[in-house]
Design an enzyme around this catalytic site. Structure first.
Site, PDB file in Angstrom:
ATOM      1  N   HIS A  60     -21.422 -25.689 -25.500  1.00  0.00           N
ATOM      2  CA  HIS A  60     -22.427 -26.736 -25.274  1.00  0.00           C
ATOM      3  C   HIS A  60     -23.182 -27.031 -26.569  1.00  0.00           C
ATOM      4  CE1 HIS A  60     -22.586 -24.975 -20.958  1.00  0.00           C
ATOM      5  NE2 HIS A  60     -22.064 -26.167 -20.825  1.00  0.00           N
ATOM      6  N   LYS A  90     -24.663 -26.465  -5.154  1.00  0.00           N
ATOM      7  CA  LYS A  90     -24.217 -25.344  -5.986  1.00  0.00           C
ATOM      8  C   LYS A  90     -25.276 -24.248  -5.962  1.00  0.00           C
ATOM      9  CE  LYS A  90     -21.253 -27.372  -9.562  1.00  0.00           C
ATOM     10  NZ  LYS A  90     -21.188 -27.691 -10.988  1.00  0.00           N
ATOM     11  N   ARG A 104     -12.753 -30.210 -23.257  1.00  0.00           N
ATOM     12  CA  ARG A 104     -12.043 -28.994 -23.661  1.00  0.00           C
ATOM     13  C   ARG A 104     -10.551 -29.243 -23.523  1.00  0.00           C
ATOM     14  NH1 ARG A 104     -16.160 -25.865 -19.919  1.00  0.00           N
ATOM     15  NH2 ARG A 104     -15.810 -27.836 -18.904  1.00  0.00           N
ATOM     16  N   SER A 135     -18.940 -21.918 -18.723  1.00  0.00           N
ATOM     17  CA  SER A 135     -20.022 -21.042 -18.266  1.00  0.00           C
ATOM     18  C   SER A 135     -19.563 -20.095 -17.168  1.00  0.00           C
ATOM     19  CB  SER A 135     -21.201 -21.873 -17.749  1.00  0.00           C
ATOM     20  OG  SER A 135     -21.740 -22.639 -18.783  1.00  0.00           O
TER      21      SER A 135
HETATM   22  P1  ADP Z   1     -19.211 -25.683 -17.548  1.00  0.00           P
HETATM   23  O1  ADP Z   1     -19.933 -25.070 -16.371  1.00  0.00           O
HETATM   24  O2  ADP Z   1     -17.798 -26.090 -17.244  1.00  0.00           O
HETATM   25  O3  ADP Z   1     -19.346 -24.902 -18.805  1.00  0.00           O
HETATM   26  P2  ADP Z   1     -21.218 -27.849 -17.675  1.00  0.00           P
HETATM   27  O4  ADP Z   1     -21.360 -28.582 -16.412  1.00  0.00           O
HETATM   28  O5  ADP Z   1     -22.371 -27.016 -18.068  1.00  0.00           O
HETATM   29  O6  ADP Z   1     -19.871 -27.059 -17.751  1.00  0.00           O
HETATM   30  O7  ADP Z   1     -20.793 -28.851 -18.841  1.00  0.00           O
HETATM   31  C1  ADP Z   1     -21.535 -29.917 -19.323  1.00  0.00           C
HETATM   32  C2  ADP Z   1     -20.672 -30.653 -20.307  1.00  0.00           C
HETATM   33  O8  ADP Z   1     -20.352 -29.794 -21.383  1.00  0.00           O
HETATM   34  C3  ADP Z   1     -19.327 -31.151 -19.780  1.00  0.00           C
HETATM   35  O9  ADP Z   1     -19.035 -32.374 -20.416  1.00  0.00           O
HETATM   36  C4  ADP Z   1     -18.365 -30.082 -20.228  1.00  0.00           C
HETATM   37  O10 ADP Z   1     -17.058 -30.618 -20.378  1.00  0.00           O
HETATM   38  C5  ADP Z   1     -18.959 -29.734 -21.567  1.00  0.00           C
HETATM   39  N1  ADP Z   1     -18.612 -28.397 -22.005  1.00  0.00           N
HETATM   40  C6  ADP Z   1     -18.827 -27.215 -21.396  1.00  0.00           C
HETATM   41  N2  ADP Z   1     -18.348 -26.190 -22.131  1.00  0.00           N
HETATM   42  C7  ADP Z   1     -17.808 -26.747 -23.229  1.00  0.00           C
HETATM   43  C8  ADP Z   1     -17.109 -26.227 -24.379  1.00  0.00           C
HETATM   44  N3  ADP Z   1     -16.842 -24.942 -24.507  1.00  0.00           N
HETATM   45  N4  ADP Z   1     -16.703 -27.113 -25.298  1.00  0.00           N
HETATM   46  C9  ADP Z   1     -16.939 -28.433 -25.150  1.00  0.00           C
HETATM   47  N5  ADP Z   1     -17.554 -28.989 -24.116  1.00  0.00           N
HETATM   48  C10 ADP Z   1     -17.991 -28.155 -23.159  1.00  0.00           C
END
Ligand code: ADP
Length: 161
Positions: free
Chosen positions: A19, A43, A92, A130
């Site tokens: 992030h 959730k 990703r 996450s």
């Molecule tokens: P997650 O729970 O899958 O980590 P979130 O809902 O918190 O995801 O993700 C918010 C945004 O950040 C989404 O666009 C997700 O694709 C992106 N994101 C999450 N982790 C990464 C990462 N490792 N690299 C790039 N983008 C990410």
């Protein structure tokens, strides 16, 4: 010149280096990045909204044009309220594509003026999410390569209870 406002929505449960990589890239491109936590009543997150906001604020002190917020309901409605020009999403490995494709076209249908921009993180974070971090931490695995120290400590606290 018009200032470009972007919003970066997500669950951030908890914030990871993936992030943060995207937030840094967005902050270099846009005048403002609003990192906003989507409150989803369906959730059951590990961290409360307040905890997630605090962790994000803590990691973003050096990025002066980033701010942290939360929202519930429709993302495009929130984006319009914030006068955002752009929604930023991280992409990703190919697994994100189908869902993101559908979401961005749906959002465009509802709010044609707001574009979604996709950014790829450094390849070392392109597998990271996450839920993986939460799962590893629940087994007391060390996740220091995936999350900042403060987040790592918060995870240890959660799972030591
Ligand atoms: P997650 O729970 O899958 O980590 P979130 O809902 O918190 O995801 O993700 C918010 C945004 O950040 C989404 O666009 C997700 O694709 C992106 N994101 C999450 N982790 C990464 C990462 N490792 N690299 C790039 N983008 C990410």
């Amino acid at each position: 010149m018009k200032k470009l406002i972007s919003i970066y929505p997500g669950t951030f449960d908890p914030v990871t280096y993936g992030h943060l990589d995207i937030i840094k890239r967005a902050s270099d491109l846009f005048d403002k990045v609003i990192v906003t936590i989507a409150v989803n009543p369906n959730k059951k997150p590990l961290f409360s909204i307040e905890e997630r906001i605090e962790m994000l604020i803590n990691e973003l002190t050096s990025i002066k044009n980033a701010e942290v917020d939360s929202f519930s309901g429709l993302l495009v409605k929130y984006a319009e309220e914030k006068k955002a020009d752009v929604i930023v999403r991280g992409l990703r490995a190919i697994s994100d594509f189908e869902y993101e494709f559908q979401m961005s076209l749906t959002n465009r249908k509802m709010s044609p003026a707001i574009n979604t921009i996709f950014m790829m993180p450094s390849e070392k974070y392109s597998f990271l999410n996450s839920s993986l971090v939460r799962e590893l931490a629940s087994f007391n695995a060390d996740v220091k390569d995936f999350v900042p120290e403060n987040v790592n400590n918060k995870l240890k606290e959660k799972f030591s209870r």
